[in-house]
Motif scaffolding. Structure first.
Motif, mmCIF file in Angstrom:
data_model
loop_
_atom_site.group_PDB
_atom_site.id
_atom_site.type_symbol
_atom_site.label_atom_id
_atom_site.label_comp_id
_atom_site.label_asym_id
_atom_site.label_seq_id
_atom_site.Cartn_x
_atom_site.Cartn_y
_atom_site.Cartn_z
ATOM 1 N N ALA A 144 27.487 60.140 76.015
ATOM 2 C CA ALA A 144 28.739 59.424 75.789
ATOM 3 C C ALA A 144 28.446 58.037 75.236
ATOM 4 O O ALA A 144 27.383 57.458 75.478
ATOM 5 C CB ALA A 144 29.544 59.326 77.077
ATOM 6 N N LEU A 145 29.401 57.503 74.497
ATOM 7 C CA LEU A 145 29.272 56.155 73.945
ATOM 8 C C LEU A 145 29.634 55.132 75.011
ATOM 9 O O LEU A 145 30.670 55.251 75.673
ATOM 10 C CB LEU A 145 30.200 55.988 72.746
ATOM 11 N N LEU A 156 33.208 56.196 76.140
ATOM 12 C CA LEU A 156 34.026 56.948 75.198
ATOM 13 C C LEU A 156 33.307 58.250 74.871
ATOM 14 O O LEU A 156 32.210 58.236 74.310
ATOM 15 C CB LEU A 156 34.258 56.131 73.929
ATOM 16 N N SER A 157 33.901 59.365 75.245
ATOM 17 C CA SER A 157 33.314 60.684 74.998
ATOM 18 C C SER A 157 33.958 61.283 73.749
ATOM 19 O O SER A 157 35.168 61.521 73.716
ATOM 20 C CB SER A 157 33.536 61.603 76.202
ATOM 21 N N LEU A 158 33.127 61.515 72.738
ATOM 22 C CA LEU A 158 33.595 62.088 71.484
ATOM 23 C C LEU A 158 32.668 63.229 71.073
ATOM 24 O O LEU A 158 31.469 63.184 71.350
ATOM 25 C CB LEU A 158 33.626 61.037 70.367
ATOM 26 N N PRO A 159 33.181 64.236 70.389
ATOM 27 C CA PRO A 159 32.303 65.279 69.847
ATOM 28 C C PRO A 159 31.308 64.672 68.856
ATOM 29 O O PRO A 159 31.580 63.653 68.220
ATOM 30 C CB PRO A 159 33.279 66.236 69.156
ATOM 31 N N ASP A 214 23.761 60.556 89.908
ATOM 32 C CA ASP A 214 22.768 59.918 89.045
ATOM 33 C C ASP A 214 22.236 60.856 87.972
ATOM 34 O O ASP A 214 21.298 60.522 87.250
ATOM 35 C CB ASP A 214 21.613 59.374 89.881
ATOM 36 N N SER A 215 22.824 62.025 87.839
ATOM 37 C CA SER A 215 22.382 63.003 86.840
ATOM 38 C C SER A 215 23.160 62.809 85.550
ATOM 39 O O SER A 215 24.347 62.458 85.572
ATOM 40 C CB SER A 215 22.604 64.423 87.358
ATOM 41 N N PRO A 216 22.511 63.007 84.389
ATOM 42 C CA PRO A 216 23.271 62.943 83.131
ATOM 43 C C PRO A 216 24.316 64.041 83.020
ATOM 44 O O PRO A 216 25.218 63.954 82.180
ATOM 45 C CB PRO A 216 22.197 63.089 82.060
#
Length: 914
Positions: free
Chosen positions: A229-230, A279-282, A439-441
């Motif tokens: 994610a950004l 910000l989550s974007l494809p 704490d995991s991605p």
């Protein structure tokens, strides 16, 4: 002399106010009081009335009226001024040095600084003080000249996209010279290194006054990717109050049109200087982003440019075996290719052939053994920021790698063999996945119930094992482990990349987990030593207002300077191209913080806002005349020589009667003269701007063409007749009322009989008729009942481009946005030898745009422009083009497409020849 907000140019005249008591005594003594004597014959006069009577003593209220009139004369002659210069600046009479930070942070209140600077130069000009201006972003020796000389240079004075550093401050201090002068420092409000030394040097030469704006300083750091994610971080210098902002992600849609792709709201908590959001974007959408910016902040610090760090990743896929040719679903790379292909560029080949291409991610599917050269080269690649993604398999489970000691390219030590659950020769059932820890991605991803694991490689117990597990099974055994190696990382899936050991590759969770891992491997800003010996060429650079433009012939910079050099004239913020990638250099780098300027207590700090100087002498003298006139009337009334009160009231009522012929006169004027009109929206400020804009356009038409319009008119669509006006300017607001059915009937009749409506959304976002903005949405609702023909963007050969001036752009206060008109007929063809097509002879009934033309045309009653357009000389050129577009617009609606008749010129010439 100052008394509150009022100052006096000649305060010595106020001494005359001390004579008012003497005047009071004199007025009381004149006329003298009569001596009373008793005389019997006076009784014969009782009942008689003298038309001319004289009082024996002046009334107190008349005395007060006369005293006020005299006081108004005295104070008026003393030269009172409202909001004059303060005493601190008025006491100086020598040379004046204006020091300006002129940085990107100054751009936020640059209009106030320009207005304040104009006022200071006007004051210095009246006092004949020599002035010098020094910009700290480009320091030069101060040259004291007349104020008028500097006023002519103000249009070219703009803030830089960088801030002055300690070297600039030191250089400025060395250039001051020994001449004493007064200093007024226009600060950007942020702390700068080396400022104290410059302040001491300035104070050695005279008094120093600092002026700062009241606007909060906001800035945006570079975007980074964490766990797919950004992450965006904004900063502010003032941390007192809670505040909400919005981050706009700009990019290009599939058609190449720039637009806002996403919006991220951020909130500064009270007392906090940073605000961070995700910000989550494809990946496909993220690759189209070009910049992030803080909404409403027009300066370079509010812009964060994107570079190759957000583009599509290059992922190399390498399998440990290739003995299942034709069995595609059993291929170790089949599911990886399907999962990564939409979001990354895949590379295929041998490991030593791929490493020179420097991919972002290398995936090893069931690769157990690496040669010494491969291992060394791969380790160096990971250490410099690469990501190694490994998958288990039969070869890795049966090998001796990472048994007794941890291998450099493995995140954990592995047990011999593996673990099988749920098979014919095993106990128990396949294991499901446990929820991902915080704490995991992978935290936040939903785990489907049908994802199970039937075999895996096991990790050796180790004190560091728990910290390296980022995904595990329901029984607590590790499924995915990760380890940092230098600037990179190594990740191991303890299952195969195909569906042999688990159903994970068959699920959508597999794609999302790879997205969180592989796409999150964006390379950070390289170290200076990594770029030694390289040259980077600027492609686009930012100006102080955050506008991105071509770099032109700016020289290249070295790799070391690109990373470590402070921003300045030789290292401007922008985009730089190297041999194999593009790097963005932003105003705010990673780790930078904004600190408000703290000036010593001895320094006088003021704001830019100050009321304009208003002389009051004329008003007071006029008041004195009014009071003296009242004194005359009162004296006549006391003596009985004033007209009867009833006659005076009748005369006043007659003077106040309305002019019944005004409406008829206006109607006759509209039928005999040309007038431009605007639609009344109900927003008083917008309606005033529209009227001022049409007034400016009317004056331009009067001086440049044979058209002589009268004053513009505001039109009420419900009650006013539209036939008098060839053109209606209709500014759009989100909350203006919808016209009635009767009004739409009049509007459609107006359009069908040759009238034109110019719709202006004023939002500079009309690519899709402004659908993305509130004004654009309102425009669609307002225009829906109108009989509007098919539209197109103004073609290059449309008559609007040559009606009076030759134009290819139609700017207003905004520029570069498309303008829509009636579409050309489909059968319009261009005759050989003619520069344009034979278009229809009608006038386009509507013109739709969003460039805020009225604001660019607007002038006040004195003919001065009301709103700024652009910056400097380029802005004045843009305003001139806006006027030219307005002239073309009016000429088009008055004359039609008469210039299209030039297509018949060859035939006419041929006839004349016969």
């Amino acid at each position: 002399m100052m008394i509150g907000p009022i100052g006096f140019a000649a305060p010595w005249l106020l001494v005359a106010l001390a004579l008012l008591p003497v005047l009071w005594v004199l007025l009381r003594a004149v006329p003298p009081a009569p001596v009373r004597r008793r005389f019997p014959g006076v009784a014969l006069l009782l009942g008689l009335k003298d038309d001319d009577s004289v009082t024996d003593r002046t009334p107190w209220w008349l005395l007060l009226l006369r005293m006020l009139a005299v006081a108004a004369v005295i104070i008026g002659l003393a030269g009172p001024v409202l909001n004059p210069k303060d005493d601190a600046t008025r006491s100086e009479t020598g040379p004046l040095l204006i020091v300006m930070d002129a940085s990107w942070a100054s751009a936020r209140d640059w209009p106030e600084q320009r207005a304040f600077l104009t006022t200071m130069l006007a004051e210095a000009g009246r006092e004949a003080r020599p002035v010098a201006i020094m910009r700290l972003t480009d320091p030069a020796a101060p040259v004291f000249q007349s104020a008028d000389t500097w006023r002519s240079r103000l249009p070219g004075l703009v803030p830089a996209a960088w801030a002055a550093g300690s070297d600039d401050m030191t250089q400025a201090a060395m250039l001051l010279g020994d001449t004493p002068f007064e200093t007024r420092w226009l600060s950007d409000g942020l702390a700068r290194e080396g400022r104290e030394a410059l302040l001491d040097a300035l104070e050695d030469r005279g008094t120093v006054t600092v002026f700062e704006g009241a606007h909060a300083t906001l800035a945006l750091g570079p975007a980074r990717i964490e766990d797919g994610a950004l992450v965006l971080t904004a900063q502010r210098a003032q941390t007192a109050l809670k505040r909400e902002i919005a981050i706009l992600a700009h990019g290009r849609d599939p058609s190449g049109t720039p637009r806002v792709m996403a919006t991220l709201p951020l909130q500064f908590e009270e007392g906090e200087g940073t605000a961070t959001g995700t910000l989550s974007l494809p990946a496909e959408l993220r690759a189209r982003l070009t910049r992030f910016e803080i909404a409403g902040q027009d300066h370079a610090g509010a812009i964060s440019l994107t570079d190759d760090g957000l583009k599509r990743r290059e992922v190399a896929l390498i399998a440990g075996r290739d003995d299942r040719e034709g069995l595609e679903l059993l291929s170790p790379l089949h599911y990886l290719e399907r999962a990564l292909q939409p979001s990354a560029d895949l590379l295929d080949g041998a490991l030593m052939d791929i490493l020179p291409a420097n991919p972002n991610v290398i995936v090893l599917a069931d690769v157990a053994t690496l040669s010494e050269a491969e291992q060394s080269a791969l380790l160096d690649w990971v250490d410099t920021g690469g990501m190694l993604l490994r998958f288990a398999g039969p070869r890795l489970a049966g090998s001796e790698v990472s048994r007794n000691e941890e291998a450099p390219l493995m995140p954990v030590r592995l047990r011999a063999g593996g673990r099988t659950v749920g098979g014919a020769m095993s106990w128990g059932s396949p294991k499901s996945l446990a929820p991902f820890p915080e704490d995991s991605p992978f935290y936040g991803l939903d785990v489907p119930e049908d994802v199970t694991v039937s075999a895996q490689v096991m990790a050796q117990p180790d004190p560091t094992l728990a910290a390296r597990v980022i995904a595990q099974l329901s029984d607590g055994t590790p499924l995915v482990t990760r380890k940092k190696v230098g600037a990179g990382q190594v990740v191991l899936f303890h299952v195969t990349a195909n569906a042999e050991w688990s159903t994970l590759p068959l699920s959508g969770l597999f794609v999302r987990m790879l997205e969180r891992l592989a796409i999150s491997s964006a390379a950070e800003m390289p170290a200076a030593e990594e770029l030694t010996g390289t040259t980077w060429h600027p492609v686009q650079v930012l100006d102080g207002f955050g506008v991105l433009s071509d770099a032109g012939n700016l020289p290249g910079v070295t790799g070391e300077a690109l990373v470590d050099a402070p921003l300045g004239r030789d290292m401007q913020p922008g985009l730089y191209d190297g041999a194999d990638r593009r790097i963005a250099r932003n105003v705010l780098a990673e780790g930078d913080t904004l600190t408000p300027a703290l000036w010593p207590a001895r320094v006088n700090v003021r704001g830019f806002q100050r009321g304009a100087e208003t002389p009051l002498g004329g008003w007071l003298l006029a008041l004195a005349l009014v009071l003296l006139s009242a004194d005359i009337l009162a004296s006549l009334a006391l003596s009985g020589r004033l007209l009867p009160a009833r006659a005076a009231l009748v005369l006043a009522a007659a003077l106040m009667l309305p002019d019944t012929g005004e409406a008829q006169q206006t109607h006759e004027a509209l039928t005999s003269e040309l007038a431009l009109a605007h639609v009344i929206t109900g927003d008083a400020r917008l309606d005033d701007t529209a009227r001022a804009g049409l007034l400016g356009l009317s004056e331009t038409l009067f001086f440049r063409t044979s058209v002589e319009p009268t004053d513009p008119v505001g039109v009420n669509l419900e009650t006013d007749e539209l036939a008098f006006f060839p053109l209606l300017y209709w500014p759009i607001t989100p909350d203006q009322p919808q016209p009635s059915t009767e009004a739409y009937t009049k509007l459609n009749h107006y359009l069908r009989t040759g009238g034109m409506i110019v719709f202006d959304t004023r939002d500079a976002d009309i690519a899709s008729f402004g659908a993305a903005s509130p004004n654009g949405v309102k425009l669609q609702r307002l225009a829906a009942p109108l009989d509007i023909p098919p539209l197109e963007q103004v073609p290059k050969d449309h008559v609007l481009t040559r009606t009076f001036y030759l134009l290819q752009d139609f700017p207003g206060r905004h520029a570069g946005r498309p303008v829509w008109v009636e579409a050309s007929p489909p059968d319009a063809e261009q005759i050989e030898g003619m520069p344009f097509r034979n278009l229809n002879d009608g006038v386009t009934p509507v013109v739709i745009g969003g460039n805020d033309w009225a604001a660019a045309w607007a002038v006040d009653g004195r003919g001065n422009v009301m709103f700024p357009v652009g910056r400097g000389y380029a802005g004045e050129r843009q305003r001139e083009l806006a006027y030219r577009f307005g002239v073309n617009l009016v000429m088009h609606v008055l004359t039609g497409n008469y210039k299209s008749d030039q297509v018949h010129v060859p035939a006419l010439l041929d006839r004349l020849g016969q």
